[in-house]
Scaffold this motif. Structure first.
Motif, PDB file in Angstrom:
ATOM      1  N   ASP A   2       0.584  -2.042  -0.024  1.00 64.41           N
ATOM      2  CA  ASP A   2      -0.368   0.219   0.316  1.00 64.41           C
ATOM      3  C   ASP A   2       0.892   0.809   0.429  1.00 64.41           C
ATOM      4  N   VAL A  27      -4.059   1.367  -3.053  1.00 64.79           N
ATOM      5  CA  VAL A  27      -4.374  -0.069  -1.345  1.00 64.79           C
ATOM      6  C   VAL A  27      -4.873  -0.759  -2.130  1.00 64.79           C
ATOM      7  N   ASN A  92      -6.706  -0.997   5.217  1.00 64.65           N
ATOM      8  CA  ASN A  92      -6.962  -1.717   4.177  1.00 64.65           C
ATOM      9  C   ASN A  92      -7.807  -2.579   4.579  1.00 64.65           C
TER      10      ASN A  92
END
Lengths: 110, 113
Positions: A2, A27, A92
């Motif tokens: 990410d 992400v 996430n």
């Protein structure tokens, strides 16, 4: 991995001069995009959470928006007390950490 | 209600020493996360603890360790301090793992000389 990138790194505005801060993200499985305000020597202070593209949230002179790749923090008619570092962070699917950008240091001159 | 409490607020240590930082979460919050913020950069994730178990670890060396106690407070330990460990160490609490509502403390400013 990410990644979150903020631009510009620093921004100087005159009082009343509106502008926007950018947060680009990559992400896997975005669950939320956060905006924080941080004053020198202090911890980040929560401003907004955005969950899906097209969502907008407002608080006083601040408005946050979200697309599938970016988020913007719009500052309308800023005042000197809006001077701070603004951080964005992505949350996430793993659900155990925030990935932060480097921040935008905003200075508003009277 | 009290917010997230961190102690000490400032600390100066010498290279090679060990340091322990402490965090008390908001009442009712069971998850504690630690972040390192080097001057001029965004915070970097170190650990997340939930129900006294490690639930996530960032890209930090084994010199960094943490634990969570039955009352949900937490300690971050750093051994063999390096100059590069100088940073603001932030603790954040949330209700549970996967909970979106992170509240940050004011941090501990660690200076390694």
């Amino acid at each position: 991995e990410d990644q979150v990138t903020q631009s510009p790194e620093a921004l100087r505005l005159q009082e009343g001069e509106s502008s926007s801060l950018n947060c680009s993200y990559t992400v896997s499985g975005l669950r939320g995009l956060f905006w924080y305000r941080q004053d020198p020597g202090k911890g980040p202070e929560f401003l907004f959470t955005l969950y899906s593209a097209g969502e907008e949230k407002e608080k006083e002179r601040l408005k946050a928006t979200l697309t599938k790749k970016e988020s913007f923090l719009h500052i309308t008619a800023p005042k000197p007390e809006d001077s701070a570092t603004y951080l964005c962070a992505a949350y996430n699917n793993a659900g155990n950490m925030l990935t932060f950008g480097g921040g935008t240091r905003l200075m508003v001159k009277p | 209600d009290a917010g997230v409490t961190q102690s000490p607020t400032h600390l100066i240590k010498t290279r090679g020493q060990h340091v322990t930082l402490r965090c008390s979460p908001i009442s009712g919050h069971k998850s504690v996360s630690w972040y390192q913020q080097v001057l001029g950069q965004g915070p970097q994730f170190i650990f997340q603890y939930y129900e006294k178990e490690e639930r996530g670890r960032g890209n930090f060396p084994d010199r960094f360790s943490a634990r969570q106690f039955p009352n949900y407070s937490s300690e971050l330990n750093v051994n063999a301090l390096l100059l590069g460990d100088s940073a603001l160490y932030l603790c954040a609490s949330s209700r549970g793992q996967g909970s979106y509502g992170y509240t940050f403390g004011s941090g501990t400013r660690l200076t390694v000389v």
